[in-house]
Design an enzyme around this catalytic site. Structure first.
Site, short mmCIF file in Angstrom:
data_model
loop_
_atom_site.label_atom_id
_atom_site.label_comp_id
_atom_site.label_asym_id
_atom_site.label_seq_id
_atom_site.Cartn_x
_atom_site.Cartn_y
_atom_site.Cartn_z
N HIS A 43 -1.41 1.78 -3.99
CA HIS A 43 0.02 2.73 -3.87
C HIS A 43 0.67 2.67 -5.02
O HIS A 43 1.50 1.56 -4.88
CB HIS A 43 0.14 3.11 -2.60
CG HIS A 43 -1.24 3.12 -1.71
ND1 HIS A 43 -1.46 4.61 -1.50
CD2 HIS A 43 -2.06 2.91 -0.85
CE1 HIS A 43 -2.41 5.48 -1.07
NE2 HIS A 43 -2.43 3.87 -0.23
N GLU A 90 2.54 4.78 -6.31
CA GLU A 90 3.42 5.48 -5.42
C GLU A 90 4.61 5.18 -4.31
O GLU A 90 5.37 5.75 -4.32
CB GLU A 90 3.03 6.94 -5.10
CG GLU A 90 2.77 6.93 -3.88
CD GLU A 90 1.01 6.24 -3.89
OE1 GLU A 90 0.63 5.87 -4.10
OE2 GLU A 90 0.40 6.53 -2.96
N CYS A 141 -6.28 6.10 -3.35
CA CYS A 141 -6.66 5.89 -2.48
C CYS A 141 -7.32 7.00 -1.60
O CYS A 141 -8.36 7.14 -2.29
CB CYS A 141 -5.55 6.10 -1.31
SG CYS A 141 -5.73 5.01 0.45
#
Lengths: 228, 740
Positions: A204, A206, A87
């Site tokens: 994302h 994560e 990002c």
């Protein structure tokens, strides 16, 4: 696998990145302050986390891309070390000269946070070996400026060299205008450097490491990295 | 040397929002005419927003205590004990007037202000919510305001890095000239490491932290305490500009110095800026405060004492520091690139002394600035009771199925995805239940404990019957949390009303508060923080009375939390609670019959508690796999929402009696829909009977359609289209009528 996470003023997904790396590697990655000039000895992976470094002022990633630590990150990449920018981290990589192109404002000019299908374009890199080629994974996107653009020649080179890492797609892997959340050229969600050791991506992974919170489709990326 | 260059005229007093008798009170209190700076300070401290002069008398009646309440109203935010040495810190606050004038910055700074309230107390913010009320969709300004407010809330929260996990968005013509933007923030702290505003110790340094002071927002709190007239546009300069980047740095720096034990007292500079933060710190500690304005970091040159004391520049904090840790604290702020300046000290004089360029610009008794603020017992008249509407007098629709499809695509009931997709609701990786359900559920750290969070109010009920409406707002927030499987613990309220100087609007305020208090007591759901926003009217017409309720509950194991989605085919659908078919003030009556009429549904608090406690136990013991509370649109709308969320159809098999539309769309309270296996459902009915809880099996899940008794099947896809299309079409300026 020794991983470090770089912290810029305004980074805000560093905790999410730390959690994902810790889950994959079993140990907490070190956090490196942007004003440092060196990476810890033996660093294998540098992760530039999501957020709004320097408030996104000037241009997203522009100020962070010139932070003191970035010289060390560039040197690490030049040596073939792994770098992952997620990002805002992707925006910083582009501004910092580690990846080509630029992230423009989303096509409809609004910030967008939602679950998004991605197609894994190749599964033979340090970042994607736990996936299979063409696999569709569901991860989160959360950005206002994720619209990837580059000049025609750069796009041609990226495509020709197989440097597109992920594309926005639907559940079946189809990539078209309707599956593209932000207007990115060719539905590009992430790209590799020439040596395939630097990956920048808007989504994302994560945030997708837990069945209770959306799913575990992002975990494969971190699993791939520990095998690296 | 006393500064006195400006003559205080009656006109100047009036421009400061002070009434002649209030000015007389000032003269009596200080025994002389105030300086201009002093007049400004009184104006800031004694306006409605800061002094609660019209509301204090009534707020005192609210229940604010419980064994788990660590800090009730009166601090920056409320604090509750959630076990394991953890505390939850939360508050809701309005930014209505600024958001109408400048929607992006107004809403953004609303979020910034409430986040600061939470981290001032030593808590790291972990979630945001909001409650928004806009004018009629047809109103010329509505689209612009929705667009700006939503972007502003997202712009600030997303950058700051906190997930926005829930909210409520409604439209009504009574908000045409006065929208509501209520923002709530929730933080997590250690229960024995809460920081307060109370200054202690004499001669200790007072430190200014954060961004520099500019001329923005001067008299913001005074503006928030007046009605809008036609000149609203001219007030744009009083709106502050937010900088979420500075706020994020301020958060990290504040938490770092708190962890290092540098902080004795801390207060954020919110409404009325430096004035109110300094006075509060001194008054709470029974100390005097002396400030030297030459030391205040300023963004602009030549700012006067008056301007500095009244600026509402954002992202600033005031702190009393442990003198031994001054260097350590300063180093931390320098690391984060923030201003750090010692601008004064605590004294034993109990006076608020302001020095600037060698002159004393103000010298006022500090305790009296707060304690002696005017207190009004405003005249109030109760709202006349409305007649109960008999269901048989309400026209049935040609088709209940078509009526349902239509209702799902109305401005109030439609999906708010267009809104919450502009908020980062996934950051921090703990959002177990995302926006769109009954409550946002977030895991705390690595779990398994979690919080369930909601904001709610049904303003049309409050307008029709303030007491029942107040009760219902609390009951619905409690129900939302319960339906997710959590135990509701405490609430924050944001009381948005019209002009308190008009007895009918004051009557709404008093009535709603009575209902809120009664429900909060009955449900053990105390009020720990809140905000009052009065004078919400434009050119003489008040908004609908809107006491927003922000609820917080705890769930021991987030893995067990229930979502609204139907999970699979073949499950029995259980309706908990009694259905009489109450159509008065229902969305059916309003949106399909064009009648905003009748008494709202009565709230039986004993039944709420009994039914809710029963439902929560079922979720805790994993006996049900979906749960949804019934509210706007009643049984049929809840049924459809569960089907749409799970993309699993269902057949409703209950007997609808003589007035099917009343049973389907009536808004009787204290009800839930649950799903369980057929076997388990029978056992649940038996247990419900034993517990005195009305329960019945009303249908079965399966297929890809919704089937209401005696009606054609409706494809879930058609429901979803109606539900999802209205808002994006509206915002894009497309005609949405073809969507349904």
């Amino acid at each position: 696998m020794k991983a470090v996470v770089v912290l810029f003023p305004g980074s805000n997904r560093e905790g999410d990145a730390v959690r994902a790396l810790e889950m994959a590697t079993g140990k907490k990655p070190q956090i490196i302050w942007h004003a440092e000039t060196e990476l810890p000895a033996g660093t294998d992976l540098v992760l530039l986390p999501g957020g709004f470094s320097y408030g996104d002022y000037l241009r997203c990633g522009a100020i962070a891309g010139r932070a003191a630590i970035m010289d060390a990150v560039r040197a690490h990449a030049a040596r073939g070390g792994l770098v992952l920018g997620i990002c805002n981290g992707f925006q910083i990589l582009c501004e910092g000269g580690l990846l080509p192109g630029v992230l423009m404002r989303n096509r409809d000019l609004r910030f967008i946070c939602k679950m998004q299908n991605l197609r894994v374009e190749r599964a033979d890199t340090a970042f994607t070996r736990a996936y299979s080629k063409g696999q569709v994974i569901k991860v989160a996107i959360a950005h206002g400026e994720g619209n990837y653009e580059a000049d025609e020649e750069t796009i041609k080179r990226l495509e020709g060299d197989g440097r597109v890492a992920f594309r926005y797609c639907d559940e079946s892997g189809l990539v078209n205008d309707a599956t593209n959340p932000n207007g990115s050229t060719n539905g590009i969600a992430g790209i590799y450097s020439q040596k395939m050791n630097v990956l920048g991506m808007m989504p994302h992974p994560e945030n997708l490491i837990d069945p209770l919170v959306g799913g575990i489709d992002g975990a494969g990326l971190f699993k791939s990295l520990i095998a690296a | 040397m006393q500064s006195q260059s400006v003559e205080i005229t009656p006109q100047l007093v009036a421009e400061h929002g002070l009434k002649p008798d209030e000015y007389d009170r000032i003269l009596k209190l200080i025994g002389r005419a105030p300086t201009l700076t002093e007049l400004g300070i009184f104006s800031a401290m004694w306006n409605e927003h800061c002094s609660y002069k019209s509301s204090r008398l009534h707020l005192r009646k609210l229940p604010t205590k419980a064994p788990w309440v660590i800090q009730g109203p009166g601090e920056n935010a409320g604090v509750i004990d959630i076990g394991d040495g953890q505390a939850c810190v939360f508050k809701m606050e309005s930014h209505n007037h600024p958001s109408f004038i400048e929607p992006y910055q107004g809403a953004a700074t609303g979020v910034g202000g409430i986040l600061r309230d939470v981290f001032t107390m030593g808590a790291r913010p972990i979630a945001c919510l909001n409650l928004l009320r806009f004018g009629a969709p047809e109103h010329a300004k509505t689209r612009h305001l929705v667009s700006g407010v939503v972007a502003g809330i997202g712009g600030y929260g997303n950058s700051f890095g906190v997930p926005t996990v829930g909210g409520s968005v409604n439209f009504h013509t009574r908000y045409d000239g006065n929208i509501l933007v209520n923002a709530m923030a929730v933080g997590l702290a250690k229960s024995d490491e809460i920081f307060y505003a109370k200054a202690t110790g004499i001669g200790r340094p007072i430190v200014y932290l954060g961004s520099k002071t500019g001329r923005d927002g001067i008299h913001g709190a005074t503006m928030a305490s007046a009605s809008f007239e036609a000149d609203a546009e001219e007030k744009r300069p009083t709106v502050q500009v937010g900088d979420p980047f500075s706020e994020k740095l301020l958060l990290e720096a504040c938490l770092e110095i708190m962890a290092k034990g540098c902080v004795i007292a801390i207060q954020d500079m919110g409404a009325a800026g430096l004035t109110s933060s300094a006075v509060e710190m001194g008054a709470k500690g029974g100390l005097g405060i002396e400030l030297d304005l030459d030391k205040v970091p300023c963004r602009e040159e030549g700012m006067s004492a008056y301007e500095m004391m009244l600026s509402e520049s954002q992202e600033r904090m005031l702190m009393v520091l442990d003198p031994a840790k001054e260097a350590e604290a300063e180093a931390i702020f320098i690391k984060w690139g923030l201003d750090f300046a010692i601008i004064g000290k605590t004294t034993d004089t109990k006076r608020f002394v302001i020095k600037h360029k060698g002159k004393i610009e103000a010298d006022l008794p500090i305790m009296e600035l707060g304690d002696e603020a005017p207190l009004y017992d405003r005249p109030h008249v109760p709202t006349p009771k409305k007649p109960v509407i008999d269901a048989s007098s309400v026209t049935p629709p040609k088709s209940n199925a078509d009526a349902l499809v239509h209702l799902l695509g109305t401005p109030d009931l439609c999906s708010k995805r267009w809104v919450w997709e502009q908020y980062d609701h996934l950051i921090l990786g703990n959002s177990v239940q995302q926006p769109g359900g009954d409550a946002g559920v977030i895991r705390i750290g690595d779990g398994p404990k979690g919080l369930a969070l909601t904001t709610d109010v049904t303003q049309r009920y409050c307008e029709a019957d303030p007491v029942e409406g107040g009760k219902q707002a609390v009951a619905e927030a409690w129900r939302n949390i319960t339906a997710s499987g959590a135990l509701p613990l405490a609430l924050t309220d944001n009381l948005n009303f019209g002009n308190p100087e008009k007895p009918e609007y004051m009557g709404q305020f008093v009535g709603c508060l009575e209902g809120i208090g009664e429900a909060a007591r009955a449900l053990d759901f105390p009020i720990v923080s809140g905000n009052v926003s009065l004078y919400n009217e434009t050119q003489g017409r008040g908004i609908l009375p809107t006491p927003s309720i922000g609820g917080v509950g705890v769930i021991a194991d987030v893995n067990k939390s229930a979502s609204v989605a139907f999970k699979k085919a073949g499950q029995s659908i259980i309706l908990i609670g009694e259905t009489k078919g109450w159509l008065g003030q229902s969305v059916y009556l309003r949106d399909l019959c064009g009648r905003e009429e009748g008494a709202p549904p009565p709230v039986d608090l004993a039944a709420e508690r009994r039914n809710g406690d029963f439902v929560r136990k079922l979720i805790e013991s994993s006996r049900v796999d979906a749960s949804h509370d019934l509210s706007d649109g009643g049984l049929a709308v809840a049924f459809a929402e569960m089907a749409m969320a799970g993309k699993v159809g269902a057949k409703l098999t209950m007997d609808l009696g003589a007035t099917p539309h009343a049973i389907l769309f009536g808004e009787d309270q204290a009800r839930y829909l649950l799903t369980a296996t057929a076997n388990e459902a029978q056992k649940i009915l038996a247990d419900a009977k034993a517990a005195g809880v009305p329960a019945a099996i009303v249908g079965t899940t399966g297929g890809d359609t919704i089937d209401l008794p005696g009606e054609k099947s409706v494809a879930i896809e058609r429901l979803i289209r109606s539900h999802e299309d209205w808002l994006p079409n509206y915002m894009a300026g497309r005609d949405a009528s073809s969507a349904a």
